[in-house]
Design a protein around this motif. Structure first.
Motif, PDB file in Angstrom:
ATOM      1  N   LYS A 116     -22.908 -10.473  17.167  1.00 34.82           N
ATOM      2  CA  LYS A 116     -23.650  -9.709  18.179  1.00 34.82           C
ATOM      3  C   LYS A 116     -22.764  -9.189  19.312  1.00 34.82           C
ATOM      4  N   PRO A 117     -21.749  -9.926  19.753  1.00 31.54           N
ATOM      5  CA  PRO A 117     -20.919  -9.432  20.866  1.00 31.54           C
ATOM      6  C   PRO A 117     -20.032  -8.237  20.511  1.00 31.54           C
ATOM      7  N   TYR A 118     -19.938  -7.867  19.259  1.00 33.88           N
ATOM      8  CA  TYR A 118     -18.988  -6.834  18.841  1.00 33.88           C
ATOM      9  C   TYR A 118     -19.718  -5.611  18.298  1.00 33.88           C
ATOM     10  N   ASP A 119     -19.257  -4.428  18.722  1.00 29.66           N
ATOM     11  CA  ASP A 119     -19.776  -3.222  18.094  1.00 29.66           C
ATOM     12  C   ASP A 119     -19.095  -3.035  16.744  1.00 29.66           C
ATOM     13  N   ASN A 120     -19.503  -2.033  15.997  1.00 28.49           N
ATOM     14  CA  ASN A 120     -18.978  -1.853  14.639  1.00 28.49           C
ATOM     15  C   ASN A 120     -17.475  -1.634  14.615  1.00 28.49           C
ATOM     16  N   GLY A 121     -16.971  -0.848  15.566  1.00 24.87           N
ATOM     17  CA  GLY A 121     -15.539  -0.574  15.590  1.00 24.87           C
ATOM     18  C   GLY A 121     -14.718  -1.817  15.858  1.00 24.87           C
ATOM     19  N   ALA A 122     -15.131  -2.618  16.848  1.00 24.57           N
ATOM     20  CA  ALA A 122     -14.401  -3.835  17.191  1.00 24.57           C
ATOM     21  C   ALA A 122     -14.451  -4.851  16.057  1.00 24.57           C
ATOM     22  N   LEU A 123     -15.644  -5.010  15.446  1.00 20.94           N
ATOM     23  CA  LEU A 123     -15.783  -5.968  14.352  1.00 20.94           C
ATOM     24  C   LEU A 123     -14.956  -5.526  13.145  1.00 20.94           C
ATOM     25  N   ALA A 124     -14.948  -4.223  12.861  1.00 14.20           N
ATOM     26  CA  ALA A 124     -14.162  -3.715  11.736  1.00 14.20           C
ATOM     27  C   ALA A 124     -12.679  -3.991  11.948  1.00 14.20           C
ATOM     28  N   TRP A 125     -12.192  -3.831  13.176  1.00 16.49           N
ATOM     29  CA  TRP A 125     -10.774  -4.076  13.450  1.00 16.49           C
ATOM     30  C   TRP A 125     -10.434  -5.564  13.288  1.00 16.49           C
ATOM     31  N   ILE A 126     -11.302  -6.428  13.798  1.00 17.18           N
ATOM     32  CA  ILE A 126     -11.079  -7.871  13.647  1.00 17.18           C
ATOM     33  C   ILE A 126     -10.978  -8.242  12.174  1.00 17.18           C
ATOM     34  N   CYS A 154       0.840  -1.199   0.000  1.00 17.62           N
ATOM     35  CA  CYS A 154       0.000   0.000   0.000  1.00 17.62           C
ATOM     36  C   CYS A 154       0.878   1.253   0.000  1.00 17.62           C
ATOM     37  N   GLU A 155       0.633   2.152  -0.920  1.00 23.36           N
ATOM     38  CA  GLU A 155       1.437   3.364  -1.061  1.00 23.36           C
ATOM     39  C   GLU A 155       0.770   4.550  -0.370  1.00 23.36           C
ATOM     40  N   ASN A 156       1.586   5.338   0.348  1.00 14.44           N
ATOM     41  CA  ASN A 156       1.139   6.601   0.950  1.00 14.44           C
ATOM     42  C   ASN A 156      -0.120   6.448   1.785  1.00 14.44           C
ATOM     43  N   VAL A 157      -0.199   5.348   2.522  1.00 12.39           N
ATOM     44  CA  VAL A 157      -1.357   5.113   3.376  1.00 12.39           C
ATOM     45  C   VAL A 157      -0.894   4.338   4.605  1.00 12.39           C
ATOM     46  N   ASN A 158      -1.498   4.601   5.749  1.00 14.82           N
ATOM     47  CA  ASN A 158      -1.119   3.890   6.964  1.00 14.82           C
ATOM     48  C   ASN A 158      -2.244   2.960   7.412  1.00 14.82           C
ATOM     49  N   ILE A 159      -1.978   2.239   8.494  1.00 15.79           N
ATOM     50  CA  ILE A 159      -2.941   1.255   8.973  1.00 15.79           C
ATOM     51  C   ILE A 159      -4.266   1.906   9.344  1.00 15.79           C
ATOM     52  N   ASP A 160      -4.202   3.079  10.002  1.00 11.32           N
ATOM     53  CA  ASP A 160      -5.439   3.748  10.419  1.00 11.32           C
ATOM     54  C   ASP A 160      -6.327   4.097   9.227  1.00 11.32           C
ATOM     55  N   ASP A 161      -5.696   4.555   8.152  1.00  8.95           N
ATOM     56  CA  ASP A 161      -6.477   4.920   6.964  1.00  8.95           C
ATOM     57  C   ASP A 161      -7.155   3.699   6.346  1.00  8.95           C
ATOM     58  N   LEU A 162      -6.410   2.595   6.278  1.00  8.92           N
ATOM     59  CA  LEU A 162      -6.993   1.380   5.716  1.00  8.92           C
ATOM     60  C   LEU A 162      -8.113   0.843   6.598  1.00  8.92           C
ATOM     61  N   TYR A 163      -7.890   0.896   7.897  1.00  8.34           N
ATOM     62  CA  TYR A 163      -8.923   0.425   8.823  1.00  8.34           C
ATOM     63  C   TYR A 163     -10.215   1.214   8.646  1.00  8.34           C
ATOM     64  N   LYS A 164     -10.096   2.534   8.468  1.00  7.52           N
ATOM     65  CA  LYS A 164     -11.280   3.374   8.297  1.00  7.52           C
ATOM     66  C   LYS A 164     -12.046   2.996   7.029  1.00  7.52           C
ATOM     67  N   LYS A 165     -11.324   2.560   5.993  1.00  8.23           N
ATOM     68  CA  LYS A 165     -12.002   2.106   4.772  1.00  8.23           C
ATOM     69  C   LYS A 165     -12.901   0.902   5.061  1.00  8.23           C
ATOM     70  N   ILE A 166     -12.384  -0.018   5.861  1.00  9.95           N
ATOM     71  CA  ILE A 166     -13.172  -1.201   6.212  1.00  9.95           C
ATOM     72  C   ILE A 166     -14.305  -0.825   7.156  1.00  9.95           C
ATOM     73  N   GLU A 167     -14.043   0.112   8.067  1.00 11.84           N
ATOM     74  CA  GLU A 167     -15.069   0.537   9.012  1.00 11.84           C
ATOM     75  C   GLU A 167     -16.260   1.156   8.285  1.00 11.84           C
ATOM     76  N   GLN A 168     -15.995   1.819   7.169  1.00 14.01           N
ATOM     77  CA  GLN A 168     -17.071   2.421   6.390  1.00 14.01           C
ATOM     78  C   GLN A 168     -17.983   1.360   5.759  1.00 14.01           C
ATOM     79  N   GLN A 169     -17.472   0.148   5.597  1.00 22.81           N
ATOM     80  CA  GLN A 169     -18.244  -0.934   4.978  1.00 22.81           C
ATOM     81  C   GLN A 169     -18.792  -1.925   6.006  1.00 22.81           C
TER      82      GLN A 169
END
Length: 416
Positions: free
Chosen positions: A101-111, A72-87
């Motif tokens: 069910k046990p996970y909120d959106n943020g936790a599930l997106a990170w997993i 991945c060019e010119n992008v960090n982990i946080d930016d990529l994670y946010k892309k997945i969080e949006q979906q």
């Protein structure tokens, strides 16, 4: 095996089976943890956070870091994670509600972000033989690969496509997945041949996950007709009727097998059983291709002698252990299966027909196997047959000797 390029932009179908736990009917299997639970690494929400997979989390984070820094060019982990969080809402819909069910959106997106990056990078390293230079041990590589094909360890294929679209190495990752599936296909069936079966009823659908890709690769395209002959003339026969018990009886009837090598090792059981569990998911409408295949093999394999004959014919490549262990594996996999009755019907009819016509050959072989097991029993049997011949001959001459029997006949009967 199609890699899903044509479905690249298609949404997850409402008819596509959701990612879920193994059906309850299989959960009371005494070897459930051996065949259905991860050994090294958990992927997705079902087994996430368990203490036994803590070391696997370390490997996943390392692979995720490599994915970001190498592809991945010119992008960090946080930016990529946010892309997945949006979906995440769309991705959550790929799973049964109870497993997320046990996970909120943020936790599930990170997993899903970490696990998706790790899977893509692992597959890329595996295909390109890069583990040694990355100081990843062979045992971890092997167990990670086995864990990739467990039903409860699957990630949505649309997640992998989203991550690949964010990488400059998209084509390399797509190619790696194709080669990785093909490699595991060949690990099950040496030479890369496909399983035969009904091949009907599945219908085209987007890829669900890696286990789905492996199953599709083994079975071939949906709707492929594999029956070799018109079996209309056999419609009156019961397709479930089978008077032979195993390969040993077929061998006695003069039936031989042709080379079509199935490789059996430590990964054979988990791969096939998890594909069977996938076919048994309540929301997956399919033709039970893997289930029917294993059921058919189980009808041929009952003891170590069957495995030995298949191994000598190069139908089975046994790297699991002794032949009895392989026979036990197929008997265990074949327990409580409900196959498609149409699958392998033509083959079953042919086998039964040859078996029925081989009755005299079976009797002859069984006779010689029983009476000529060793040289001494063979000599004794020949002696008994010779005595029986003499007694029959004497009786015949005594009863049917003509009135004009010459002196030779009388002397012959007297000497007997």
């Amino acid at each position: 095996m199609a890699a899903g390029e044509n479905e690249e932009n298609q949404p997850q179908s409402a008819l596509t089976p959701k990612l879920q736990k193994v059906i309850f009917l299989l959960r009371d299997n005494k070897n459930f943890s051996k065949y259905y639970e991860p050994r090294v690494v958990s992927l997705g929400p079902i087994h996430h956070g368990k203490e036994r997979y803590r070391l696997g989390e370390t490997y996943k984070l390392k692979l995720t870091k490599d994915f970001v820094t190498e592809s991945c060019e010119n992008v960090n982990i946080d930016d990529l994670y946010k892309k997945i969080e949006q979906q995440i809402e769309e991705l959550r819909e790929c799973f049964e509600e109870e497993v997320t069910k046990p996970y909120d959106n943020g936790a599930l997106a990170w997993i899903l972000f970490v696990d998706g990056c790790a899977v893509l990078q692992y597959i890329y390293y595996a295909v390109n033989n890069k583990f040694k230079e990355k100081n990843i041990k062979d045992d971890s590589v092997t167990f990670f690969q086995q864990d990739l094909f467990l039903l409860e360890n699957q990630l949505p294929y649309c997640l992998l496509k989203s991550l690949m679209s964010l990488s400059k190495m998209r084509e390399e990752f797509m190619s790696s997945i194709q080669n990785f599936i093909k490699r595991n296909h060949n690990m099950v069936l040496e030479g890369g041949q496909q399983l035969s079966g009904n091949g009907e009823g599945s219908g085209p659908q987007p890829q669900t996950h890696l286990l789905d890709l492996l199953r599709t690769s083994l079975l071939g395209p949906p709707g492929r007709q594999t029956q070799t002959e018109n079996v209309q003339e056999n419609r009156t026969k019961d397709p479930e009727w089978q008077s032979y018990r195993n390969l040993q009886e077929l061998k006695a009837a003069g039936i031989i097998v042709e080379r079509s090598c199935i490789k059996t090792d430590d990964s054979t059981g988990p791969k096939f059983l998890n594909m069977i569990a996938y076919e048994m998911c309540p929301d997956f409408y399919n033709d039970f291709g893997i289930t029917s295949y294993i059921s058919f093999l189980d009808s041929l394999i009952k003891e170590d002698g069957d495995v030995k004959d298949l191994r000598k014919a190069r139908v089975l490549c046994n790297v699991l252990g002794n032949d009895q262990e392989v026979a036990h594996l197929f008997n265990e996999m074949g327990t409580d299966l409900v196959p498609d009755l149409e699958a392998y019907k033509d083959v079953k009819y042919k086998i039964q027909e040859c078996y029925d016509h081989g009755a005299w050959r079976r009797f002859t072989i069984e006779f010689f196997n029983h009476h000529f097991r060793t040289s001494w029993t063979g000599i004794a049997s020949l002696g008994a047959l010779f005595v029986l011949f003499l007694e029959v001959t004497q009786t015949w001459f005594t009863v049917f000797s003509p009135d004009h029997c010459d002196d030779f006949c009388k002397k012959f009967t007297q000497n007997l």
